[in-house]
Design a protein around this motif. Structure first.
Motif, mmCIF file in Angstrom:
data_model
loop_
_atom_site.group_PDB
_atom_site.id
_atom_site.type_symbol
_atom_site.label_atom_id
_atom_site.label_comp_id
_atom_site.label_asym_id
_atom_site.label_seq_id
_atom_site.Cartn_x
_atom_site.Cartn_y
_atom_site.Cartn_z
ATOM 1 N N GLY A 19 -32.977 -45.765 -19.620
ATOM 2 C CA GLY A 19 -33.749 -46.553 -20.518
ATOM 3 C C GLY A 19 -35.114 -46.294 -20.722
ATOM 4 N N HIS A 20 -35.721 -45.283 -20.218
ATOM 5 C CA HIS A 20 -37.090 -45.018 -20.307
ATOM 6 C C HIS A 20 -37.423 -43.455 -20.495
ATOM 7 C CE1 HIS A 20 -36.839 -48.978 -18.185
ATOM 8 N NE2 HIS A 20 -37.970 -49.185 -18.850
ATOM 9 N N ASN A 48 -34.061 -41.539 -24.957
ATOM 10 C CA ASN A 48 -32.721 -42.444 -25.175
ATOM 11 C C ASN A 48 -33.054 -43.208 -26.342
ATOM 12 O OD1 ASN A 48 -33.797 -45.205 -24.309
ATOM 13 N ND2 ASN A 48 -34.673 -43.715 -22.466
ATOM 14 N N GLY A 51 -33.312 -46.425 -26.549
ATOM 15 C CA GLY A 51 -34.155 -47.505 -26.508
ATOM 16 C C GLY A 51 -35.191 -47.573 -27.562
ATOM 17 N N THR A 59 -28.358 -42.211 -22.576
ATOM 18 C CA THR A 59 -28.247 -43.375 -22.066
ATOM 19 C C THR A 59 -27.003 -43.472 -21.460
ATOM 20 O OG1 THR A 59 -29.664 -44.600 -23.685
ATOM 21 C CG2 THR A 59 -28.221 -45.854 -22.624
ATOM 22 N N ARG A 116 -26.498 -52.431 -18.662
ATOM 23 C CA ARG A 116 -27.213 -51.438 -19.857
ATOM 24 C C ARG A 116 -25.998 -50.944 -20.790
ATOM 25 N NH1 ARG A 116 -31.993 -48.437 -18.092
ATOM 26 N NH2 ARG A 116 -32.850 -50.440 -18.881
ATOM 27 N N THR A 121 -25.780 -51.987 -24.917
ATOM 28 C CA THR A 121 -25.838 -51.169 -25.843
ATOM 29 C C THR A 121 -24.579 -50.459 -26.498
ATOM 30 O OG1 THR A 121 -27.690 -50.104 -24.169
ATOM 31 C CG2 THR A 121 -26.808 -48.686 -25.751
ATOM 32 N N ASP A 132 -42.522 -43.525 -18.756
ATOM 33 C CA ASP A 132 -42.034 -44.199 -19.720
ATOM 34 C C ASP A 132 -42.286 -43.950 -21.027
ATOM 35 O OD1 ASP A 132 -41.082 -46.576 -21.142
ATOM 36 O OD2 ASP A 132 -41.896 -48.176 -19.713
ATOM 37 N N LEU A 159 -40.787 -44.846 -23.786
ATOM 38 C CA LEU A 159 -40.883 -45.855 -24.874
ATOM 39 C C LEU A 159 -42.238 -46.295 -25.274
ATOM 40 C CD1 LEU A 159 -39.545 -48.003 -26.832
ATOM 41 C CD2 LEU A 159 -39.736 -49.476 -24.504
ATOM 42 N N TYR A 203 -36.551 -51.614 -22.163
ATOM 43 C CA TYR A 203 -35.551 -51.128 -22.757
ATOM 44 C C TYR A 203 -34.744 -52.258 -23.572
ATOM 45 C CZ TYR A 203 -30.839 -49.130 -23.831
ATOM 46 O OH TYR A 203 -29.870 -48.512 -24.363
#
Length: 508
Positions: free
Chosen positions: A57-58, A61, A63, A108, A156, A160, A280, A282, A464
């Protein structure tokens, strides 16, 4: 990925059974029992599975893609399918295995199953007699931690994808006649909730301490902290799975409040030191780096008092939309009502880095300011993951939906008046002369509008899919945006299944 490799291995084993006389033992390819037979191996496998969940998630991916689909940040660069999936009108997700950005869903999916597979192997080894610590003193800790990781990974996948495999230590992957089948997201979500409940129950048995190196948090998790984190993520799992306004409204909000009230009371944060795994992307490439990303004007626009946001939304041809400056009293966005000043959470950027031929509707003069210091420090520093204020806003929504408007307003005001310098909302929202937020019609927003606006402002890019899952459940995604993703095309190919997708006016 291990689970699909096992599918292939099972098929090969059946085909090879007719050639038993030629079987040769390959000592360079040990089986599970010999590969993870020591306590150190087993504990490392289970504890390391948490970092696989984190990676799902980080890192690179879906997200990041989902953030642009929710108009939390904007970018016309192709990376992570940001341009494709935030284009207007919306298009379907390209699930072809050879697509340039197929990796976003594949990563992911793959890393979630790495987490589940690692825990499964570790727990099977424990069931086979491996004891951890002196006299098995650490065995229960590993089992409990592994169960939480299973819950997180399953949640997750459920949030998703439209369907997924449910895999744990009870799943048979060795018998080709008893292999698991994919289940709809609702069943995967239910399995995740059951794992959260199991982890919480196990945390109440005995005592243990989870090392910082296992979770990247600022301090060791004792039983209490562990259970609180599990309660918090269970609350998120209960609401994030909703695919529509109807599903979100149908959530058992009383049960959600129970989980929130039992959740952590200090923020869950990760510290990245340029060596460990708590990176991270994102926050970096989906926010703090103004060359890669800007805050979407749909994110900051409701704060505007000039009417520019309403005019921008009213333009039916996205290609004709031009960036505008935000006139606001919200000090999280700007200071002293100066549209070119920096706010607490928002940073003004004068230059436009995106290519105009890719759509000026992607343009914005506003970038992230809360994660910017980490970027300036070469991305070394503290990354927020699950702050207590996110729990507060989940509770505010629960109160709102169960009829306690005054209670919801009180929570919203804890943040908008202190962090934003805005007037307190009442049960009618903000109805002052310079009300915040304003709707696309220019009217003052009601309490529900304020709750959504202030939550978006406060919890942007902490975790995420936060903005996407909320917008999906609130019915605020742009029309024809996919509400979930298909099983990655490469995995469908391995399973000899037809490739399918969602969005762009099609299903989902």
């Amino acid at each position: 990925m291990k689970i699909f490799r096992l599918f292939a291995v099972a098929t090969i084993a059946v085909a090879a059974s007719a050639c038993g006389d030629l079987e040769v033992v390959n000592l360079n390819d040990p089986d599970r029992e010999r590969a993870i037979s020591t306590p150190t191996d087993v504990e490392s496998l289970i504890s390391g599975s948490f970092s696989s969940w984190w990676t799902s998630g980080h890192y690179s991916n879906v997200g990041i893609t989902m953030s642009t689909m929710a108009d939390a940040h904007s970018s016309s660069w192709g990376n992570f399918a940001m341009r494709e999936m935030s284009s207007e009108p919306r298009i379907a997700y390209n699930n072809d295995p050879s697509a340039s950005y197929a990796y976003v869903t594949r990563n992911t999916w793959r890393d979630s199953y790495r987490a589940l597979s690692g825990v499964r192997d570790g727990l099977i080894a424990i069931e086979g007699g491996v004891e951890l610590g002196l006299g098995g003193a650490d065995t229960h800790r590993a089992q409990t931690f592994g169960t939480l990781t299973q819950a997180l990974a399953m949640a997750r996948l459920a949030n998703t994808f439209d369907q997924a495999f449910i895999v744990d230590e009870t799943t048979s992957l060795d018998d080709p006649n008893a292999l698991p089948e994919m289940q709809p997201y609702t069943d995967v979500a239910a399995a995740a909730i059951a794992k959260f409940d199991a982890a919480i129950s196990m945390a109440g048995q005995g005592s243990f301490s989870i090392p910082t190196t296992w979770v990247g948090d600022g301090g060791n998790w004792d039983n209490t902290r562990f259970a609180q984190i599990a309660h918090g993520y269970k609350a998120k799992a209960m609401i994030n799975v909703a695919r529509s306004e109807a599903e979100r409204a149908a959530v058992n909000w009383g049960a959600v409040m129970t989980e929130v009230n039992a959740a952590h009371t200090t923020d869950f944060e990760m510290y990245y030191d340029d060596v460990n795994w708590a990176w991270d992307r994102l926050k970096v490439h989906g926010g703090a780096n103004s060359v890669w990303a800007r805050l979407d004007l749909r994110f900051v626009g409701p704060a505007d008092q000039s009417g520019a946001y309403q005019a921008w939304e009213a333009e039916s041809n996205p290609e004709l939309r031009q960036p505008f400056l935000v006139d606001t009293d919200d000090s999280r966005v700007t200071t002293a009502a100066d549209p070119t000043s920096d706010g607490t959470y928002v940073r003004y950027v004068s230059a436009h880095q995106f290519r105009p031929e890719r759509g000026t509707y992607h343009f914005s003069n506003y970038s992230d300011n809360r994660w910017y210091p980490v970027r300036l420090a070469n991305y070394v520093g503290t990354n927020g993951v699950f702050p207590t204020k996110e729990l507060d806003f989940i509770k505010a929504e629960a109160l709102f939906r169960t009829g306690d408007l005054a209670g919801a307003a009180a929570i919203i005001n804890m943040y908008r008046t202190t962090n934003g310098g805005l007037p307190a909302v009442t049960t009618a929202g903000d109805q002052t002369a310079r009300c915040t937020p304003r709707t696309v019609s220019g009217a003052c927003g009601d309490l529900w509008d304020a709750l959504k606006y202030d939550k978006r402002m406060e919890v942007w890019h902490y975790g995420y899919g936060v903005e996407f899952f909320d917008d999906r459940g609130w019915g605020d995604l742009v029309s024809n945006t996919p509400v979930h993703f298909p099983v990655p095309g490469a995995e469908l190919d391995l399973l000899l299944m037809d490739i399918y997708t969602f969005g762009g006016g099609g299903e989902g």
